[in-house]
Design an enzyme around this catalytic site. Sequence first.
Site, PDB file in Angstrom:
ATOM      1  N   GLU A 273      98.355 -93.389 -27.273  1.00 51.36           N
ATOM      2  CA  GLU A 273      99.493 -93.269 -26.334  1.00 51.36           C
ATOM      3  C   GLU A 273     100.510 -94.379 -26.587  1.00 51.36           C
ATOM      4  O   GLU A 273     101.716 -94.148 -26.525  1.00 51.36           O
ATOM      5  CB  GLU A 273      99.014 -93.326 -24.881  1.00 51.36           C
ATOM      6  CG  GLU A 273      98.188 -92.138 -24.461  1.00 51.36           C
ATOM      7  CD  GLU A 273      98.828 -90.792 -24.776  1.00 51.36           C
ATOM      8  OE1 GLU A 273     100.022 -90.598 -24.484  1.00 51.36           O
ATOM      9  OE2 GLU A 273      98.130 -89.925 -25.327  1.00 51.36           O
ATOM     10  N   TRP A 276     102.731 -93.228 -29.102  1.00 53.94           N
ATOM     11  CA  TRP A 276     103.812 -92.314 -28.679  1.00 53.94           C
ATOM     12  C   TRP A 276     105.061 -93.122 -28.330  1.00 53.94           C
ATOM     13  O   TRP A 276     106.189 -92.714 -28.581  1.00 53.94           O
ATOM     14  CB  TRP A 276     103.390 -91.467 -27.467  1.00 53.94           C
ATOM     15  CG  TRP A 276     102.716 -90.186 -27.859  1.00 53.94           C
ATOM     16  CD1 TRP A 276     101.380 -89.911 -27.781  1.00 53.94           C
ATOM     17  CD2 TRP A 276     103.346 -89.002 -28.402  1.00 53.94           C
ATOM     18  NE1 TRP A 276     101.148 -88.635 -28.243  1.00 53.94           N
ATOM     19  CE2 TRP A 276     102.326 -88.054 -28.626  1.00 53.94           C
ATOM     20  CE3 TRP A 276     104.664 -88.659 -28.713  1.00 53.94           C
ATOM     21  CZ2 TRP A 276     102.585 -86.779 -29.140  1.00 53.94           C
ATOM     22  CZ3 TRP A 276     104.919 -87.393 -29.229  1.00 53.94           C
ATOM     23  CH2 TRP A 276     103.891 -86.475 -29.443  1.00 53.94           C
ATOM     24  N   TRP A 304     122.491 -72.376 -20.759  1.00 52.90           N
ATOM     25  CA  TRP A 304     122.023 -72.906 -19.470  1.00 52.90           C
ATOM     26  C   TRP A 304     122.741 -72.158 -18.342  1.00 52.90           C
ATOM     27  O   TRP A 304     123.889 -71.750 -18.510  1.00 52.90           O
ATOM     28  CB  TRP A 304     122.332 -74.395 -19.345  1.00 52.90           C
ATOM     29  CG  TRP A 304     121.773 -75.227 -20.455  1.00 52.90           C
ATOM     30  CD1 TRP A 304     122.468 -75.826 -21.455  1.00 52.90           C
ATOM     31  CD2 TRP A 304     120.394 -75.559 -20.680  1.00 52.90           C
ATOM     32  NE1 TRP A 304     121.625 -76.507 -22.303  1.00 52.90           N
ATOM     33  CE2 TRP A 304     120.335 -76.361 -21.850  1.00 52.90           C
ATOM     34  CE3 TRP A 304     119.198 -75.254 -20.027  1.00 52.90           C
ATOM     35  CZ2 TRP A 304     119.147 -76.868 -22.357  1.00 52.90           C
ATOM     36  CZ3 TRP A 304     118.018 -75.765 -20.541  1.00 52.90           C
ATOM     37  CH2 TRP A 304     117.994 -76.553 -21.685  1.00 52.90           C
ATOM     38  N   ASN A 339     102.280 -88.858 -15.882  1.00 49.72           N
ATOM     39  CA  ASN A 339     102.769 -88.191 -17.102  1.00 49.72           C
ATOM     40  C   ASN A 339     102.606 -86.667 -17.058  1.00 49.72           C
ATOM     41  O   ASN A 339     103.517 -85.929 -17.414  1.00 49.72           O
ATOM     42  CB  ASN A 339     102.049 -88.750 -18.323  1.00 49.72           C
ATOM     43  CG  ASN A 339     102.530 -88.096 -19.604  1.00 49.72           C
ATOM     44  OD1 ASN A 339     103.714 -88.148 -19.921  1.00 49.72           O
ATOM     45  ND2 ASN A 339     101.629 -87.450 -20.325  1.00 49.72           N
ATOM     46  N   TRP A 357     118.350 -80.279 -19.966  1.00 48.28           N
ATOM     47  CA  TRP A 357     117.391 -81.393 -19.898  1.00 48.28           C
ATOM     48  C   TRP A 357     118.093 -82.724 -19.646  1.00 48.28           C
ATOM     49  O   TRP A 357     117.523 -83.639 -19.049  1.00 48.28           O
ATOM     50  CB  TRP A 357     116.535 -81.456 -21.165  1.00 48.28           C
ATOM     51  CG  TRP A 357     117.281 -81.594 -22.466  1.00 48.28           C
ATOM     52  CD1 TRP A 357     117.697 -80.575 -23.271  1.00 48.28           C
ATOM     53  CD2 TRP A 357     117.721 -82.808 -23.103  1.00 48.28           C
ATOM     54  NE1 TRP A 357     118.354 -81.077 -24.368  1.00 48.28           N
ATOM     55  CE2 TRP A 357     118.385 -82.446 -24.303  1.00 48.28           C
ATOM     56  CE3 TRP A 357     117.601 -84.161 -22.799  1.00 48.28           C
ATOM     57  CZ2 TRP A 357     118.945 -83.388 -25.179  1.00 48.28           C
ATOM     58  CZ3 TRP A 357     118.152 -85.098 -23.673  1.00 48.28           C
ATOM     59  CH2 TRP A 357     118.821 -84.706 -24.836  1.00 48.28           C
ATOM     60  N   TRP A 380     111.908 -85.878 -22.829  1.00 48.95           N
ATOM     61  CA  TRP A 380     112.668 -84.731 -22.308  1.00 48.95           C
ATOM     62  C   TRP A 380     112.902 -83.711 -23.411  1.00 48.95           C
ATOM     63  O   TRP A 380     112.789 -82.508 -23.201  1.00 48.95           O
ATOM     64  CB  TRP A 380     113.997 -85.179 -21.673  1.00 48.95           C
ATOM     65  CG  TRP A 380     113.799 -85.580 -20.251  1.00 48.95           C
ATOM     66  CD1 TRP A 380     113.597 -86.833 -19.765  1.00 48.95           C
ATOM     67  CD2 TRP A 380     113.725 -84.701 -19.118  1.00 48.95           C
ATOM     68  NE1 TRP A 380     113.398 -86.799 -18.407  1.00 48.95           N
ATOM     69  CE2 TRP A 380     113.484 -85.507 -17.983  1.00 48.95           C
ATOM     70  CE3 TRP A 380     113.834 -83.334 -18.948  1.00 48.95           C
ATOM     71  CZ2 TRP A 380     113.351 -84.969 -16.697  1.00 48.95           C
ATOM     72  CZ3 TRP A 380     113.707 -82.792 -17.663  1.00 48.95           C
ATOM     73  CH2 TRP A 380     113.471 -83.599 -16.555  1.00 48.95           C
TER      74      TRP A 380
END
Length: 475
Positions: A273, A276, A304, A339, A357, A380
């Site tokens: 993690e 990440w 959108w 998360n 987003w 995102w």
Amino acid sequence: MVSPSLMWFRQDLRLADNAALTAAAAAGPVISLFILDDETPGEWRFGSASRWWLHRSLEALGTRLPLVLRRGRPEHVIGDVLALTGASSVHFTRDYAPWSGPLERRVKDACEGAGAACHRYAGFLLHEPEAIRNGAGDPYRVYTPFSKACFAAGEARPQKPVPEFAAWQGKIRSERLEDWGLLPVEPDWAAGFRDHWTPGEAGAEARLEAFIAQGLALYADERDRPDREATSRLSPHLHFGEVSPAQCWHAVRRAQFADPARLDRGAEKFLKELLWREFSYHLLHHWPSIPEKPFRPEFADFPWSGNPGALRAWQRGQTGYPIVDAGMRELWATGIMHNRVRMIAASFLIKDLLIPWQEGERWFWDTLVDADLASNAASWQWVAGSGADAAPYFRIFNPVLQGEKFDPRGDYVRRWVPELSRLPDPFIHRPWEAPQPVLAEAGVELGQNYPHPIVDHGQARDRALAAFQEIKGSA
Ligand code: FAD
């Protein structure tokens, strides 16, 4: 007389494992400076929740050393401080925001103009973004080979202890932290933050220790459960550099080696993690437009169609989907969101509501205490399907099934959506399916004290997939 050295604190608000501070301390009596720069980052200046954290963290740092506080452009402030103090060297930790490279060059010019040496150090990441390359010498676009390359690069660099240092005794004006207006005035929306957080290096150390003692053994199996306390909650401490990723890495490794049978799986997962986070910075460094623009260009034409009312309902935790609402309210109350719930709430905004987003990214930027340019943008885009190595767009989270899987007893929902707290387990993630007498018994009046779902997930899913078809041809 030895001339002073200038330590420019940025997102490295700690004394331990701080190469810049260690070098400044070796060079002479230290002037410790923090600059609030709201100009250079433009729209990405600290958001409201980050400002709350920053105030508390600077307060904490100020108890450890005399801190000079200034507002303005760093190149101007540093030039000014050098002229006033005669400091002969400047030391700072590298930052990776798209504007930081040019900013750091301007600071270097200001140092040269004042006859001072300028030194930049690594410390915010485990690996410099230029250092990890694929076989062709290019940056990685996919996480798994990136993480393998990081593991292959070896263990984190050794940590540096808190240096012995003498603070400079000269006189220099400092602004007052209270005058910076970082804390909310009425209404004090951050009142609840204090119960959840202790910003500053000591708070970060305590958090890391507590996680290793209590969370690490559970981490591999329970990190996806928002109803459990199995994750570290170190993200804001890492973001403000109150602890370095190398310190986290070594602390976890030490615990793992001492008790491999119990901690091996949790430790390996946790280190992945942390990678990440590294991967997000790797992407931001090599593709600096990711906070604004889709990594996959075809997504620029995505049709959108969301509306402002739906965006407001999402922000306020009033969508009628309990797991989404619980997450959005946790965020508002504490400055953080688990998360797994971030992924569910983000998917709901993008795919069920068809809202870009970037709207969600901005809301998170303002409300998260761990708001981080790289991790926020990359995450995102991951959910949107527009990112490097993203979840495919057609993978659309079902908020009911996700809730039932990851919050099976509804404890998380009951905590953050108290109006549903008396609903029996089978309906906690789908209150609209509860028979009227069950709702009445639980004190729930849909449309009165808790909303009906603002969209039907099944229909919204079809609509999202149809919208995706429109850009798929150009993919
Ligand atoms: P742990 O599970 O204990 O993980 C340890 C550390 O690893 C974290 O503190 C964090 O630094 C890093 N990490 C873990 N997961 C990720 C990830 N997916 N991406 C990058 N780093 C990770 N994280 C931020 O730090 N800032 C953000 O602004 C941010 N925005 C996000 C937005 C969305 C839509 C999503 C889905 C995720 C976002 N994340 C962000 C990633 C992740 O949710 C948080 O890092 C994590 O929830 C922090 O909790 P923790 O410290 O308990 O994590």
